[in-house]
Design a protein around this motif. Structure first.
Motif, PDB file in Angstrom:
ATOM      1  N   LYS A  69       5.676   7.759  12.066  1.00 39.69           N
ATOM      2  CA  LYS A  69       6.551   8.585  12.886  1.00 39.69           C
ATOM      3  C   LYS A  69       5.732   9.469  13.831  1.00 39.69           C
ATOM      4  O   LYS A  69       4.741  10.074  13.423  1.00 39.69           O
ATOM      5  CB  LYS A  69       7.442   9.456  11.998  1.00 39.69           C
ATOM      6  CG  LYS A  69       8.371   8.633  11.106  1.00 39.69           C
ATOM      7  CD  LYS A  69       9.194   9.526  10.194  1.00 39.69           C
ATOM      8  CE  LYS A  69      10.094   8.688   9.294  1.00 39.69           C
ATOM      9  NZ  LYS A  69      10.890   9.547   8.366  1.00 39.69           N
ATOM     10  N   HIS A  71       6.070  12.638  16.670  1.00 41.90           N
ATOM     11  CA  HIS A  71       6.905  13.737  17.154  1.00 41.90           C
ATOM     12  C   HIS A  71       6.090  14.626  18.093  1.00 41.90           C
ATOM     13  O   HIS A  71       4.910  14.894  17.833  1.00 41.90           O
ATOM     14  CB  HIS A  71       7.425  14.606  16.003  1.00 41.90           C
ATOM     15  CG  HIS A  71       8.450  13.932  15.143  1.00 41.90           C
ATOM     16  ND1 HIS A  71       8.112  13.136  14.056  1.00 41.90           N
ATOM     17  CD2 HIS A  71       9.803  13.934  15.199  1.00 41.90           C
ATOM     18  CE1 HIS A  71       9.210  12.687  13.487  1.00 41.90           C
ATOM     19  NE2 HIS A  71      10.247  13.150  14.150  1.00 41.90           N
ATOM     20  N   THR A  73       5.922  18.289  18.886  1.00 39.84           N
ATOM     21  CA  THR A  73       6.400  19.502  18.223  1.00 39.84           C
ATOM     22  C   THR A  73       6.350  20.732  19.114  1.00 39.84           C
ATOM     23  O   THR A  73       7.040  21.719  18.844  1.00 39.84           O
ATOM     24  CB  THR A  73       5.566  19.761  16.955  1.00 39.84           C
ATOM     25  OG1 THR A  73       4.180  19.875  17.309  1.00 39.84           O
ATOM     26  CG2 THR A  73       5.734  18.616  15.963  1.00 39.84           C
ATOM     27  N   CYS A 199       7.847   8.991  24.643  1.00 34.41           N
ATOM     28  CA  CYS A 199       8.482  10.264  24.321  1.00 34.41           C
ATOM     29  C   CYS A 199       9.239  10.754  25.556  1.00 34.41           C
ATOM     30  O   CYS A 199       8.616  11.058  26.580  1.00 34.41           O
ATOM     31  CB  CYS A 199       7.450  11.302  23.900  1.00 34.41           C
ATOM     32  SG  CYS A 199       6.278  10.725  22.633  1.00 34.41           S
ATOM     33  N   THR A 213      11.588  20.213  19.037  1.00 32.90           N
ATOM     34  CA  THR A 213      10.839  19.025  18.607  1.00 32.90           C
ATOM     35  C   THR A 213      11.596  17.753  18.981  1.00 32.90           C
ATOM     36  O   THR A 213      12.808  17.641  18.768  1.00 32.90           O
ATOM     37  CB  THR A 213      10.601  19.065  17.086  1.00 32.90           C
ATOM     38  OG1 THR A 213       9.796  20.207  16.778  1.00 32.90           O
ATOM     39  CG2 THR A 213       9.887  17.804  16.626  1.00 32.90           C
ATOM     40  N   GLU A 214      10.856  16.782  19.528  1.00 32.53           N
ATOM     41  CA  GLU A 214      11.432  15.506  19.946  1.00 32.53           C
ATOM     42  C   GLU A 214      10.723  14.365  19.229  1.00 32.53           C
ATOM     43  O   GLU A 214       9.493  14.352  19.136  1.00 32.53           O
ATOM     44  CB  GLU A 214      11.302  15.314  21.453  1.00 32.53           C
ATOM     45  CG  GLU A 214      12.140  16.256  22.295  1.00 32.53           C
ATOM     46  CD  GLU A 214      13.601  15.838  22.339  1.00 32.53           C
ATOM     47  OE1 GLU A 214      13.930  14.750  21.803  1.00 32.53           O
ATOM     48  OE2 GLU A 214      14.410  16.601  22.905  1.00 32.53           O
ATOM     49  N   ARG A 215      11.513  13.422  18.741  1.00 33.15           N
ATOM     50  CA  ARG A 215      10.946  12.223  18.110  1.00 33.15           C
ATOM     51  C   ARG A 215      10.703  11.153  19.171  1.00 33.15           C
ATOM     52  O   ARG A 215      11.524  10.957  20.064  1.00 33.15           O
ATOM     53  CB  ARG A 215      11.861  11.681  17.022  1.00 33.15           C
ATOM     54  CG  ARG A 215      11.312  10.464  16.299  1.00 33.15           C
ATOM     55  CD  ARG A 215      12.165  10.081  15.126  1.00 33.15           C
ATOM     56  NE  ARG A 215      11.638   8.899  14.443  1.00 33.15           N
ATOM     57  CZ  ARG A 215      12.140   8.398  13.312  1.00 33.15           C
ATOM     58  NH1 ARG A 215      13.187   8.988  12.742  1.00 33.15           N
ATOM     59  NH2 ARG A 215      11.602   7.326  12.757  1.00 33.15           N
ATOM     60  N   CYS A 216       9.587  10.436  19.044  1.00 33.28           N
ATOM     61  CA  CYS A 216       9.220   9.395  20.002  1.00 33.28           C
ATOM     62  C   CYS A 216       9.610   8.017  19.475  1.00 33.28           C
ATOM     63  O   CYS A 216       9.708   7.811  18.264  1.00 33.28           O
ATOM     64  CB  CYS A 216       7.721   9.443  20.287  1.00 33.28           C
ATOM     65  SG  CYS A 216       7.142  11.061  20.841  1.00 33.28           S
ATOM     66  N   ASP A 217       9.798   7.093  20.378  1.00 32.73           N
ATOM     67  CA  ASP A 217      10.157   5.709  20.033  1.00 32.73           C
ATOM     68  C   ASP A 217       8.917   4.832  20.013  1.00 32.73           C
ATOM     69  O   ASP A 217       7.987   5.019  20.801  1.00 32.73           O
ATOM     70  CB  ASP A 217      11.170   5.146  21.032  1.00 32.73           C
ATOM     71  CG  ASP A 217      12.472   5.928  21.030  1.00 32.73           C
ATOM     72  OD1 ASP A 217      12.897   6.365  19.945  1.00 32.73           O
ATOM     73  OD2 ASP A 217      13.052   6.117  22.127  1.00 32.73           O
TER      74      ASP A 217
END
Length: 220
Positions: A69, A71, A73, A199, A213-217
């Motif tokens: 995973k 992210h 942050t 992201c 916070t963003e999660r990336c693919d």
């Protein structure tokens, strides 16, 4: 005068000869050696595919690999100024990226890492990152810093977006990571994979607010 008797026939046929029937090698015996060899090779291929699938299933059943995973942050734009006369964009963007390896038995070699920042599909800069090894159930934080000047060819609609985002105090920035990695399971190391990480971020100006916070693919 008595008639002469016909001579006794012993059952033999004295008419025209019956033509013999020739047997073609391919008739009555299947399709020959070529088809037999093809059928044998096909069975071998099916058996090998079955073994590979079984091995992957057993690997998953025993080790239960989990997805890594990524992210972002923390991120803030210290500067994001566009000179409309020269189309020169002056930017300063530091950010923190975390990589979480949730696996108990699998380590990861990051042999190559590069990060690129984009605005309105235009690449601003690409920076190299240090390679490293990430152990089991480990979280690694990378500090990225995109800084410089870039001439951008923004259309009228893009300029409207820039002015709108500037008024709101946050800009839409895309960050992409290009990786070359290997997985380690005990003494076994896999071949190299080249996933891409994307992201999609909404980054605030440093004076305008805080970053969420963003999660990336991940694209394998």
């Amino acid at each position: 005068m008595a008639e002469a008797k016909q001579p006794y026939l012993n059952g033999a046929f004295y008419g025209p000869s019956i033509p013999s029937v020739s047997h073609h090698p391919s008739r009555g015996r299947g399709c020959g050696c070529g088809c037999c060899l093809l059928s044998f090779l096909l069975k071998i291929v099916i058996f090998v595919v079955f073994l590979v699938c079984l091995a992957f299933f057993l690997f998953w059943l025993v080790f239960r690999p989990k997805v890594v995973k990524f992210h972002v942050t923390d991120a803030a734009l210290r500067r994001f100024d566009l000179n409309t006369a020269t189309n020169m964009l002056d930017y300063d963007l530091p950010m923190n990226l975390t990589i979480r390896n949730p696996n108990k038995h699998i380590g990861i070699y990051y042999d190559r890492l590069e990060a690129s920042a984009f605005y309105e599909d235009q690449r601003l800069v690409t920076i190299p990152l240090p390679n490293f090894y990430q152990g089991h159930k480990n979280t690694t934080t990378l500090n990225l810093h995109f800084k410089g000047q870039k001439m951008v060819g923004l259309q009228a609609s893009d300029l409207e977006k820039y002015n709108s985002q500037n008024s709101s105090g946050a800009f839409n920035i895309d960050v992409k990571l290009y990786l070359r990695i290997r997985f380690k399971l005990r003494d076994l190391k896999t071949h190299k994979f080249k996933p891409k990480i994307k992201c999609d971020l909404k980054v605030p100006l440093q004076t305008s607010g805080s970053f969420e916070t963003e999660r990336c693919d991940i694209d394998w």
